[in-house]
Design an enzyme around this catalytic site. Sequence first.
Site, mmCIF file in Angstrom:
data_model
loop_
_atom_site.group_PDB
_atom_site.id
_atom_site.type_symbol
_atom_site.label_atom_id
_atom_site.label_comp_id
_atom_site.label_asym_id
_atom_site.label_seq_id
_atom_site.Cartn_x
_atom_site.Cartn_y
_atom_site.Cartn_z
ATOM 1 N N HIS A 136 58.087 50.984 72.475
ATOM 2 C CA HIS A 136 58.540 52.012 71.525
ATOM 3 C C HIS A 136 58.813 51.375 70.149
ATOM 4 C CE1 HIS A 136 59.839 56.323 72.093
ATOM 5 N NE2 HIS A 136 60.221 56.144 70.854
ATOM 6 N N SER B 206 54.036 64.101 68.113
ATOM 7 C CA SER B 206 55.292 63.924 68.847
ATOM 8 C C SER B 206 55.891 65.271 69.259
ATOM 9 C CB SER B 206 56.288 63.195 67.941
ATOM 10 O OG SER B 206 57.594 63.293 68.441
ATOM 11 N N THR C 291 55.809 60.021 77.439
ATOM 12 C CA THR C 291 56.567 58.833 77.018
ATOM 13 C C THR C 291 57.697 58.611 78.006
ATOM 14 O OG1 THR C 291 56.010 59.158 74.692
ATOM 15 C CG2 THR C 291 57.983 57.869 75.154
ATOM 16 N N LYS D 200 52.977 56.501 78.432
ATOM 17 C CA LYS D 200 53.305 55.562 77.345
ATOM 18 C C LYS D 200 54.683 54.955 77.568
ATOM 19 C CE LYS D 200 54.031 55.648 72.274
ATOM 20 N NZ LYS D 200 55.475 55.703 72.060
ATOM 21 N N TYR E 217 58.203 64.120 75.980
ATOM 22 C CA TYR E 217 59.290 63.255 76.463
ATOM 23 C C TYR E 217 59.633 63.589 77.909
ATOM 24 C CZ TYR E 217 60.565 61.286 71.935
ATOM 25 O OH TYR E 217 60.578 60.593 70.763
HETATM 26 C C1 LIG Z 1 60.283 56.509 63.192
HETATM 27 C C2 LIG Z 1 59.677 56.435 64.557
HETATM 28 C C3 LIG Z 1 59.714 57.563 65.388
HETATM 29 C C4 LIG Z 1 59.109 57.517 66.651
HETATM 30 N N1 LIG Z 1 59.088 58.661 67.432
HETATM 31 C C5 LIG Z 1 58.435 58.634 68.613
HETATM 32 C C6 LIG Z 1 58.306 59.827 69.378
HETATM 33 O O1 LIG Z 1 58.741 60.890 68.979
HETATM 34 N N2 LIG Z 1 57.664 59.735 70.578
HETATM 35 C C7 LIG Z 1 57.136 58.551 71.049
HETATM 36 O O2 LIG Z 1 56.552 58.527 72.138
HETATM 37 N N3 LIG Z 1 57.235 57.423 70.319
HETATM 38 C C8 LIG Z 1 57.849 57.434 69.122
HETATM 39 N N4 LIG Z 1 57.912 56.294 68.379
HETATM 40 C C9 LIG Z 1 57.251 55.056 68.870
HETATM 41 C C10 LIG Z 1 55.799 54.999 68.415
HETATM 42 O O3 LIG Z 1 55.022 55.987 69.052
HETATM 43 C C11 LIG Z 1 55.165 53.629 68.736
HETATM 44 O O4 LIG Z 1 55.340 53.328 70.101
HETATM 45 C C12 LIG Z 1 55.718 52.500 67.886
HETATM 46 O O5 LIG Z 1 56.006 52.945 66.581
HETATM 47 C C13 LIG Z 1 54.717 51.347 67.828
HETATM 48 O O6 LIG Z 1 55.190 50.289 67.079
HETATM 49 P P1 LIG Z 1 54.804 50.046 65.528
HETATM 50 O O7 LIG Z 1 55.600 51.035 64.743
HETATM 51 O O8 LIG Z 1 55.253 48.646 65.299
HETATM 52 O O9 LIG Z 1 53.319 50.251 65.386
HETATM 53 C C14 LIG Z 1 58.496 56.312 67.102
HETATM 54 C C15 LIG Z 1 58.452 55.200 66.257
HETATM 55 C C16 LIG Z 1 59.020 55.257 64.992
HETATM 56 C C17 LIG Z 1 58.916 54.034 64.099
#
Ligand SMILES: Cc1cc2nc3c(=O)[nH]c(=O)nc-3n(C[C@H](O)[C@H](O)[C@H](O)COP(=O)(O)O)c2cc1C
Length: 376
Positions: free
Chosen positions: A275, A109, A157, A251, A132
């Site tokens: 997300h 990330s 993203t 994404k 981002y």
């Molecule tokens: C705590 C947390 C932080 C996240 N931070 C980012 C991030 O920095 N960048 C991003 O593209 N997605 C982020 N996401 C989304 C994840 O990349 C992903 O799309 C999502 O967790 C998928 O769902 P799942 O947790 O049910 O597998 C984050 C998700 C969580 C749970």
Amino acid sequence: MLSTPLANIADLRERARRRLPRMVFEYLDGGAEDEVTLRANRAAFEAIRLRPRLLKDTAQRQQSVELLGETWRSPMAVAPVGLAGVFWPRADVLVAKAAAEAGVPYILSTASSATLEDVAREAGGNLWFQLYVISRALADGLVDRALAAGYRTLVLTIDVPVSGYRERDLRNGFSQPFRITPRTALDVARHPAWALQMLRHGAPQLANLASVDATDADSQAALLKRQMDASYDWTALARLRERWPHRLLVKGVLHPDDARDAFALGVDGVILSNHGGRQLDGAVSALDVLPEVVAVAQGRPVLIDGGVRRGVDIVKARALGADAVLVGRAVQYGVAAAGQAGAARALAMLREEVDRVMALSGLADIADVNSALIAP
Ligand SMILES: Cc1cc2nc3c(=O)[nH]c(=O)nc-3n(C[C@H](O)[C@H](O)[C@H](O)COP(=O)(O)O)c2cc1C
């Protein structure tokens, strides 16, 4: 080390829940607003039923895939997760190492707690960098650094023009700047193992954004927030496509027209995602739009995420036409429960479950998983 037997991802989640202060666990576990989309992600997987064909020779099974110029040992990659250092010190490096050992890509990330250079140096493996929609100047600097550090796949993203409204974080006081209140202090005091670890290693930062005028996590988070760019549009994506000489994925796509436009601009793959239910509450789940997107993709890579907790979910995604899934919380529950061993355990559980589901479905090769497996 893991002592009591852990049967599945839900057990890792429970272990994480006990180890982490409530505000940290809910940052990981929660979603936006009423969490309708968060629940929809699981419901979409659970609504699908499989129709196995049996009496097939499945003694030798293989689930590796060739995708985006690489061999993946399983059709899954680790999703980018910001501020993972609050789950376990140096979580980004540890999870990246677990992914490298499992033979699957790891997506770092923008908001990681270890620098992109440290992760590249210490973890190895198939490393991707997530960006981002942020101001040009900040993005260009990060992209140049990622290129120099050896990252060859970039993920933009697109579903965070502004931050989603996560009300649990608000109620728990898990926000930037972080304020210590009697309640948060009590929450931390009740989780001494976690508190001691954080004391020993220091509060996690948004390390990629550390600079002379942003030396602590609060000012780095404020910097990132200021730089989020809601004016970022298709022209900006076209510019990024010109600048980045290697593989580029987008994404956060949830509409077949956006997937078509992204491919038309020359992106190498799309990741259908809401997300993890943390941005637009009320958004569809990736699984629900998958068949429509596969139709416009015409063989180009389509990945999905959101709600993957079992190997059977990965098989269902493949059956509906996805090339692979991203795994978000499932792996983070693992690292939060037991560091690198926990992250490795999560990936191994998913891999073993895929293998068993294939045998029970009469399919020896993941390439043979297709819509015939889905009950009409
Ligand atoms: C705590 C947390 C932080 C996240 N931070 C980012 C991030 O920095 N960048 C991003 O593209 N997605 C982020 N996401 C989304 C994840 O990349 C992903 O799309 C999502 O967790 C998928 O769902 P799942 O947790 O049910 O597998 C984050 C998700 C969580 C749970």
